[in-house]
Design an enzyme around this catalytic site. Structure first.
Site, PDB file in Angstrom:
ATOM      1  N   HIS A 281       0.838  -1.206   0.000  1.00  8.16           N
ATOM      2  CA  HIS A 281       0.000   0.000   0.000  1.00  8.16           C
ATOM      3  C   HIS A 281       0.877   1.263   0.000  1.00  8.16           C
ATOM      4  O   HIS A 281       0.536   2.284   0.596  1.00  8.16           O
ATOM      5  CB  HIS A 281      -0.902  -0.020   1.252  1.00  8.16           C
ATOM      6  N   GLY A 313       6.643   2.060  -4.454  1.00 14.50           N
ATOM      7  CA  GLY A 313       8.010   2.551  -4.631  1.00 14.50           C
ATOM      8  C   GLY A 313       8.495   2.647  -6.059  1.00 14.50           C
ATOM      9  O   GLY A 313       9.632   3.061  -6.288  1.00 14.50           O
TER      10      GLY A 313
HETATM   11  C1  FMN Z   1      -3.007   9.369  -1.686  1.00 17.70           C
HETATM   12  C2  FMN Z   1      -3.130   7.877  -1.759  1.00 17.70           C
HETATM   13  C3  FMN Z   1      -4.371   7.298  -1.667  1.00 17.70           C
HETATM   14  C4  FMN Z   1      -4.501   5.908  -1.766  1.00 17.70           C
HETATM   15  N1  FMN Z   1      -5.749   5.357  -1.753  1.00 17.70           N
HETATM   16  C5  FMN Z   1      -5.877   4.030  -1.989  1.00 17.70           C
HETATM   17  C6  FMN Z   1      -7.171   3.475  -2.123  1.00 17.70           C
HETATM   18  O1  FMN Z   1      -8.182   4.151  -2.047  1.00 17.70           O
HETATM   19  N2  FMN Z   1      -7.248   2.133  -2.342  1.00 17.70           N
HETATM   20  C7  FMN Z   1      -6.126   1.333  -2.441  1.00 17.70           C
HETATM   21  O2  FMN Z   1      -6.255   0.126  -2.650  1.00 17.70           O
HETATM   22  N3  FMN Z   1      -4.897   1.865  -2.336  1.00 17.70           N
HETATM   23  C8  FMN Z   1      -4.758   3.180  -2.121  1.00 17.70           C
HETATM   24  N4  FMN Z   1      -3.507   3.726  -2.054  1.00 17.70           N
HETATM   25  C9  FMN Z   1      -2.325   2.863  -2.280  1.00 17.70           C
HETATM   26  C10 FMN Z   1      -1.977   2.833  -3.765  1.00 17.70           C
HETATM   27  O3  FMN Z   1      -2.965   2.190  -4.509  1.00 17.70           O
HETATM   28  C11 FMN Z   1      -0.656   2.102  -4.023  1.00 17.70           C
HETATM   29  O4  FMN Z   1      -0.694   0.840  -3.398  1.00 17.70           O
HETATM   30  C12 FMN Z   1       0.569   2.879  -3.521  1.00 17.70           C
HETATM   31  O5  FMN Z   1       0.384   4.268  -3.655  1.00 17.70           O
HETATM   32  C13 FMN Z   1       1.788   2.469  -4.317  1.00 17.70           C
HETATM   33  O6  FMN Z   1       2.929   3.064  -3.792  1.00 17.70           O
HETATM   34  P1  FMN Z   1       3.624   4.376  -4.401  1.00 17.70           P
HETATM   35  O7  FMN Z   1       2.772   5.536  -4.003  1.00 17.70           O
HETATM   36  O8  FMN Z   1       4.944   4.358  -3.725  1.00 17.70           O
HETATM   37  O9  FMN Z   1       3.715   4.212  -5.900  1.00 17.70           O
HETATM   38  C14 FMN Z   1      -3.351   5.102  -1.932  1.00 17.70           C
HETATM   39  C15 FMN Z   1      -2.100   5.705  -2.010  1.00 17.70           C
HETATM   40  C16 FMN Z   1      -1.979   7.079  -1.934  1.00 17.70           C
HETATM   41  C17 FMN Z   1      -0.613   7.698  -2.060  1.00 17.70           C
END
Ligand code: FMN
Length: 385
Positions: A281, A313
């Site tokens: 996540h 990442g």
């Molecule tokens: C602002 C934000 C909101 C997110 N909301 C969700 C979400 O609603 N559902 C979900 O499955 N993951 C959510 N995530 C996790 C992302 O889907 C993903 O797993 C993660 O951002 C990947 O890592 P990275 O930001 O380093 O690329 C969220 C991430 C961020 C940064």
């Protein structure tokens, strides 16, 4: 304000977004949890591998297309689901879905979103929908029905949020869901007038106060409210049995997001998942949970023909190639797309897609590989233990 075309890599969007967004909203995107151990290791994990390029291969023609869940995509990188995208950028969910759809890459719309899922499905058919399962299990099948009726054909269920994460940084930055009106929030707004006018007020004037639209089959709480009532009930009791029930009900492709254990990957596949996303996540749930890249090989090993995808990442084309060499079919990027769209709207999203997909093509050429199928553990070596 820096122009969006001054961004030369995904990391460049962060500083731009920091200037543009009120602090609580920027920190909501940037944040991890507790000590940021997972956020930091998500980046470090990629540095543990080095490439061993092939020399004098004809790389005048490079094919980055990938087949996934019965569809062909132009590049093995997609947009991860991010909640509240329409708070950081005007109509954010629609912008991301349209930009990704037109570029031919997969886009996952978050269930914690402020634009009705039906609108996104109509404007960008082919977008995937991500759901957090409602704690009230009666509501699960109603939500799944709604997603199917809207026309989505790929449903992603996120399974790494059994309880709320310890997002201290949100509290420090004054971020809550819903946002509580306060003097501090007002001051943040006054010092970021472009966001207030072009995103928040524009949204309110044209579409009304944003609400959580898609956590349930029915509309949820407004984004700005005095009562901090959470939009979802406790989901600590959700188990694989609920996933089995969804599998029976949902006729489209089912993807499980948030797997880190080999045994869970096995169960997901036995449950009927069509694909898995190995993810922590983005380091936003359990601090210290292992970086997905570190468990990818063992999960890819048992997955057989089931596509294994990865996020957390990824910032560079080289990260994408390392993940593919270790067994991923495709990867997703989160925060940088949030920053790019917040700062530059559709132009920002397009720029971010273009930067990462161009890097993938260039890096394949430098590595001496012309097709993604030819990426294997043979082109990389682990250099740190
Ligand atoms: C602002 C934000 C909101 C997110 N909301 C969700 C979400 O609603 N559902 C979900 O499955 N993951 C959510 N995530 C996790 C992302 O889907 C993903 O797993 C993660 O951002 C990947 O890592 P990275 O930001 O380093 O690329 C969220 C991430 C961020 C940064």
């Amino acid at each position: 304000m820096a122009r969006i075309d001054q961004a030369l890599c995904l990391d460049d969007f962060e500083a731009m977004a920091q200037r543009h967004l009120p602090r609580p909203i920027f920190e909501y995107i940037r944040g991890g949890v507790e000590t940021n151990a997972s956020v930091d290791d998500n980046r470090r994990a990629f540095q543990d591998y080095a490439f061993i390029p092939r020399a004098l291969v004809d790389v005048s023609s490079i094919d980055t297309s990938v087949s996934l869940l019965g569809k062909q995509y132009r590049s093995p990188v997609g947009i991860a689901p991010m909640g509240l995208s329409a708070l950081s950028s005007y109509r954010g969910d629609l912008v991301l879905a349209q930009a990704g759809g037109q570029a031919g890459i997969p886009v996952i719309m978050s269930g914690s979103s402020l634009i009705r899922l039906e609108e996104v499905a109509t404007s960008s058919p082919g977008t995937w929908f991500q759901a957090y399962l409602p704690g009230d299990v009666q509501e699960i099948s109603k939500l799944v029905d709604r997603v199917a009726q809207a026309g989505f054909t790929t449903l992603v269920i996120t399974v790494d949020t059994p309880v709320a994460a310890n997002r201290e940084n949100n509290i420090r930055a004054g971020f809550t869901t819903p946002l509580r009106p306060s003097a501090r929030l007002l001051l943040d707004g006054l010092t970021h007038p472009r966001w207030v006018c072009n995103t928040f007020l524009r949204t309110c004037v044209r579409h009304g106060m944003p609400h959580f639209e898609n956590n349930y089959a029915t509309r949820g709480a407004p984004i700005l409210s005095r009562n901090v009532l959470r939009d979802y009930s406790d989901r600590g009791h959700i188990s694989w049995n609920h996933l089995r029930a969804i599998r029976k009900q949902w006729k489209g492709a089912l993807v499980i997001k948030g797997i880190l254990r080999k045994a869970d990957a096995v169960t997901a596949i036995e449950t009927g998942a069509d694909a898995i996303i190995v993810s922590n996540h983005g380091g936003r749930q359990l601090d210290g949970s292992i970086s997905p890249l570190r468990v990818l090989p063992e999960i890819a090993d048992i997955a057989g023909d089931i596509p294994v995808m990865l996020d957390s990442g990824i910032r560079r084309g080289t990260d994408v190639l390392k993940a593919l060499a270790l067994g991923a079919r495709c990867v997703f990027v989160g925060r940088p797309f949030g920053y790019a769209t917040a700062t530059g709207g559709r132009k920002g999203a397009d720029r971010a897609i273009n930067l990462i997909t161009s890097e993938i093509t260039r890096d394949l050429g430098l590595l001496g590989v012309t097709r993604l199928q030819d990426l294997s553990a043979d082109v990389i070596r682990k250099i740190h233990d």
